[in-house]
Every structure is written in C-alpha cells, then in structure tokens.
Motif scaffolding. Sequence first.
Motif, PDB file in Angstrom:
ATOM      1  N   LEU A  72       0.838  -1.200   0.000  1.00 17.59           N
ATOM      2  CA  LEU A  72       0.000   0.000   0.000  1.00 17.59           C
ATOM      3  C   LEU A  72       0.870   1.246   0.000  1.00 17.59           C
ATOM      4  CD1 LEU A  72      -2.861   1.319   0.380  1.00 17.59           C
ATOM      5  CD2 LEU A  72      -2.417   1.184   2.827  1.00 17.59           C
ATOM      6  N   LEU A  73       1.920   1.250   0.814  1.00 14.17           N
ATOM      7  CA  LEU A  73       2.827   2.392   0.875  1.00 14.17           C
ATOM      8  C   LEU A  73       3.517   2.627  -0.476  1.00 14.17           C
ATOM      9  CD1 LEU A  73       4.165   4.589   2.610  1.00 14.17           C
ATOM     10  CD2 LEU A  73       5.945   2.912   3.136  1.00 14.17           C
ATOM     11  N   ILE A  74       3.975   1.559  -1.115  1.00 19.53           N
ATOM     12  CA  ILE A  74       4.613   1.693  -2.427  1.00 19.53           C
ATOM     13  C   ILE A  74       3.615   2.218  -3.453  1.00 19.53           C
ATOM     14  CG2 ILE A  74       5.483   0.331  -4.382  1.00 19.53           C
ATOM     15  CD1 ILE A  74       7.631   0.990  -2.407  1.00 19.53           C
ATOM     16  N   GLY A  75       2.386   1.706  -3.431  1.00 16.65           N
ATOM     17  CA  GLY A  75       1.360   2.198  -4.357  1.00 16.65           C
ATOM     18  C   GLY A  75       1.087   3.679  -4.161  1.00 16.65           C
ATOM     19  N   LEU A  76       1.016   4.105  -2.907  1.00 14.05           N
ATOM     20  CA  LEU A  76       0.785   5.524  -2.631  1.00 14.05           C
ATOM     21  C   LEU A  76       1.986   6.380  -3.022  1.00 14.05           C
ATOM     22  CD1 LEU A  76      -1.087   5.294   0.800  1.00 14.05           C
ATOM     23  CD2 LEU A  76      -2.046   5.922  -1.426  1.00 14.05           C
ATOM     24  N   CYS A  77       3.187   5.875  -2.772  1.00  9.93           N
ATOM     25  CA  CYS A  77       4.393   6.608  -3.190  1.00  9.93           C
ATOM     26  C   CYS A  77       4.464   6.715  -4.707  1.00  9.93           C
ATOM     27  CB  CYS A  77       5.648   5.924  -2.660  1.00  9.93           C
ATOM     28  SG  CYS A  77       5.894   6.133  -0.891  1.00  9.93           S
ATOM     29  N   TYR A  78       4.112   5.638  -5.386  1.00  8.73           N
ATOM     30  CA  TYR A  78       4.093   5.639  -6.853  1.00  8.73           C
ATOM     31  C   TYR A  78       3.124   6.713  -7.353  1.00  8.73           C
ATOM     32  CZ  TYR A  78       3.137   4.000 -11.584  1.00  8.73           C
ATOM     33  OH  TYR A  78       2.967   3.920 -12.939  1.00  8.73           O
ATOM     34  N   PHE A  79       1.941   6.746  -6.782  1.00  8.10           N
ATOM     35  CA  PHE A  79       0.955   7.753  -7.186  1.00  8.10           C
ATOM     36  C   PHE A  79       1.445   9.159  -6.856  1.00  8.10           C
ATOM     37  CE2 PHE A  79      -2.501  10.573  -5.904  1.00  8.10           C
ATOM     38  CZ  PHE A  79      -3.085  10.756  -7.145  1.00  8.10           C
ATOM     39  N   LEU A  80       2.041   9.335  -5.691  1.00  8.48           N
ATOM     40  CA  LEU A  80       2.518  10.655  -5.284  1.00  8.48           C
ATOM     41  C   LEU A  80       3.568  11.186  -6.265  1.00  8.48           C
ATOM     42  CD1 LEU A  80       2.353  12.880  -3.122  1.00  8.48           C
ATOM     43  CD2 LEU A  80       4.222  11.722  -1.952  1.00  8.48           C
ATOM     44  N   VAL A  81       4.479  10.328  -6.675  1.00  8.50           N
ATOM     45  CA  VAL A  81       5.494  10.754  -7.643  1.00  8.50           C
ATOM     46  C   VAL A  81       4.841  11.107  -8.978  1.00  8.50           C
ATOM     47  CG1 VAL A  81       7.498   9.986  -8.987  1.00  8.50           C
ATOM     48  CG2 VAL A  81       7.394   9.542  -6.534  1.00  8.50           C
ATOM     49  N   LEU A  82       3.899  10.280  -9.435  1.00  7.80           N
ATOM     50  CA  LEU A  82       3.185  10.590 -10.682  1.00  7.80           C
ATOM     51  C   LEU A  82       2.430  11.908 -10.565  1.00  7.80           C
ATOM     52  CD1 LEU A  82       1.637   7.154 -11.677  1.00  7.80           C
ATOM     53  CD2 LEU A  82       3.518   8.323 -12.797  1.00  7.80           C
ATOM     54  N   PHE A  83       1.759  12.094  -9.460  1.00  2.60           N
ATOM     55  CA  PHE A  83       0.953  13.297  -9.238  1.00  2.60           C
ATOM     56  C   PHE A  83       1.830  14.546  -9.227  1.00  2.60           C
ATOM     57  CE2 PHE A  83      -1.027  16.329  -6.255  1.00  2.60           C
ATOM     58  CZ  PHE A  83      -2.229  16.543  -6.917  1.00  2.60           C
ATOM     59  N   LEU A  84       2.909  14.504  -8.452  1.00  2.00           N
ATOM     60  CA  LEU A  84       3.789  15.670  -8.342  1.00  2.00           C
ATOM     61  C   LEU A  84       4.515  15.960  -9.656  1.00  2.00           C
ATOM     62  CD1 LEU A  84       5.251  15.153  -4.765  1.00  2.00           C
ATOM     63  CD2 LEU A  84       3.462  16.742  -5.496  1.00  2.00           C
ATOM     64  N   THR A  85       4.902  14.905 -10.365  1.00  2.29           N
ATOM     65  CA  THR A  85       5.542  15.097 -11.669  1.00  2.29           C
ATOM     66  C   THR A  85       4.578  15.768 -12.635  1.00  2.29           C
ATOM     67  OG1 THR A  85       6.923  13.150 -11.311  1.00  2.29           O
ATOM     68  CG2 THR A  85       6.702  13.933 -13.581  1.00  2.29           C
ATOM     69  N   GLY A  86       3.341  15.308 -12.652  1.00  2.00           N
ATOM     70  CA  GLY A  86       2.330  15.924 -13.507  1.00  2.00           C
ATOM     71  C   GLY A  86       2.088  17.379 -13.157  1.00  2.00           C
ATOM     72  N   LYS A  87       2.072  17.697 -11.883  1.00  2.00           N
ATOM     73  CA  LYS A  87       1.865  19.081 -11.455  1.00  2.00           C
ATOM     74  C   LYS A  87       3.046  19.960 -11.851  1.00  2.00           C
ATOM     75  CE  LYS A  87      -2.081  18.335  -9.994  1.00  2.00           C
ATOM     76  NZ  LYS A  87      -3.182  18.769 -10.837  1.00  2.00           N
ATOM     77  N   MET A  88       4.260  19.414 -11.764  1.00  3.03           N
ATOM     78  CA  MET A  88       5.432  20.198 -12.151  1.00  3.03           C
ATOM     79  C   MET A  88       5.477  20.416 -13.659  1.00  3.03           C
ATOM     80  SD  MET A  88       8.528  18.982  -9.612  1.00  3.03           S
ATOM     81  CE  MET A  88       8.819  17.534 -10.546  1.00  3.03           C
ATOM     82  N   ILE A  89       5.115  19.403 -14.422  1.00  2.00           N
ATOM     83  CA  ILE A  89       5.172  19.522 -15.883  1.00  2.00           C
ATOM     84  C   ILE A  89       4.110  20.490 -16.394  1.00  2.00           C
ATOM     85  CG2 ILE A  89       4.756  18.276 -18.044  1.00  2.00           C
ATOM     86  CD1 ILE A  89       6.161  15.877 -16.732  1.00  2.00           C
ATOM     87  N   TYR A  90       2.915  20.363 -15.877  1.00  2.00           N
ATOM     88  CA  TYR A  90       1.805  21.168 -16.387  1.00  2.00           C
ATOM     89  C   TYR A  90       1.583  22.456 -15.606  1.00  2.00           C
ATOM     90  CZ  TYR A  90       0.910  17.097 -19.195  1.00  2.00           C
ATOM     91  OH  TYR A  90       1.048  16.071 -20.077  1.00  2.00           O
ATOM     92  N   HIS A  91       2.357  22.703 -14.566  1.00  2.00           N
ATOM     93  CA  HIS A  91       2.277  23.930 -13.759  1.00  2.00           C
ATOM     94  C   HIS A  91       0.841  24.237 -13.326  1.00  2.00           C
ATOM     95  CE1 HIS A  91       6.410  24.701 -14.793  1.00  2.00           C
ATOM     96  NE2 HIS A  91       6.111  24.598 -16.070  1.00  2.00           N
ATOM     97  N   SER A  92       0.170  23.215 -12.861  1.00  3.85           N
ATOM     98  CA  SER A  92      -1.214  23.424 -12.431  1.00  3.85           C
ATOM     99  C   SER A  92      -1.310  23.286 -10.916  1.00  3.85           C
ATOM    100  CB  SER A  92      -2.136  22.410 -13.112  1.00  3.85           C
ATOM    101  OG  SER A  92      -1.772  21.097 -12.767  1.00  3.85           O
ATOM    102  N   GLY A  93      -2.370  23.811 -10.374  1.00  2.00           N
ATOM    103  CA  GLY A  93      -2.597  23.724  -8.937  1.00  2.00           C
ATOM    104  C   GLY A  93      -3.090  22.348  -8.550  1.00  2.00           C
ATOM    105  N   ALA A  94      -3.273  22.141  -7.269  1.00  2.00           N
ATOM    106  CA  ALA A  94      -3.746  20.859  -6.770  1.00  2.00           C
ATOM    107  C   ALA A  94      -5.188  20.642  -7.203  1.00  2.00           C
ATOM    108  CB  ALA A  94      -3.634  20.808  -5.256  1.00  2.00           C
TER     109      ALA A  94
END
Length: 125
Positions: A72-94
């Motif tokens: 579960l922790l790895i799945g959440l970390c995987y999602f967190l990295v995907l989420f933050l990477t997407g936010k950095m690339i697209y410069h969008s808010g939460a």
Amino acid sequence: VLFLVSGYVPRFAFVYQITALVLAVVTAFMVKGHMTAGLISGGVITAYVVSALLGGFCIGQVKGRQKFLWGLLIGLCYFLVLFLTGKMIYHSGADFGFQTVSSGMICAVAGMIGGMLAPANRTGA
C-alpha cells in the motif's frame, strides 16, 4: 535516512521502467492504429496497475511481514510521484477531482495486492 532508502531505489526505479514500457506500447498502438480515448485511458490505467502491483510484490518480498501495508505504501508513493511530476510539468494547482482520487486508489490497491501476492520471506524478517 539515505542508507534506509538506498536499497529500495533500484526496485522503485524498476517500477517506473515498467510504466515507461507499458506507456511506450500504448503509444506505439496509438501511432499505428486509431485508438479511441477509452483504449488510451485503459492503457494508462494498465500501466498504473502493473507498475504498482510489481512494486508491491518487490517490497513484499523484501519485507516479509505486513506485506500488504508495505505494498500500500509503495502504491501511494508511486501515485505521489506521478501526481507531483504531472503538477510540475503542467504547472497546475492541486486538483483532487474524481480522476485524481480514483487513480490514487487504483495505485494504492494494486500495490497492496502486489504485496499480498509476494512470497513469504524465509528469514522471517
């Protein structure tokens, strides 16, 4: 902290390599054929599931105990990295809309299942 994480970095990098491979296959099918938005979305979800499942499986093998929680922790970390990477690339808010929450849940559950499917560690660690 670095010595605690250093053994897991190659395994975690493997998860992102699997993601890249699955997305490359989806891209190849998209370029060669006429894929609908539903098929593309299905390919992306498949990448999430396979990657989080393998990540959970790997961490479950290493930890041996409470494998579902580590998965579960790895799945959440995987999602967190995907989420933050997407936010950095697209410069969008939460944006915590339905797609974001459901993607997080998919990653978490897939990681947890991967952890549960991992064989028990024989050393009892």
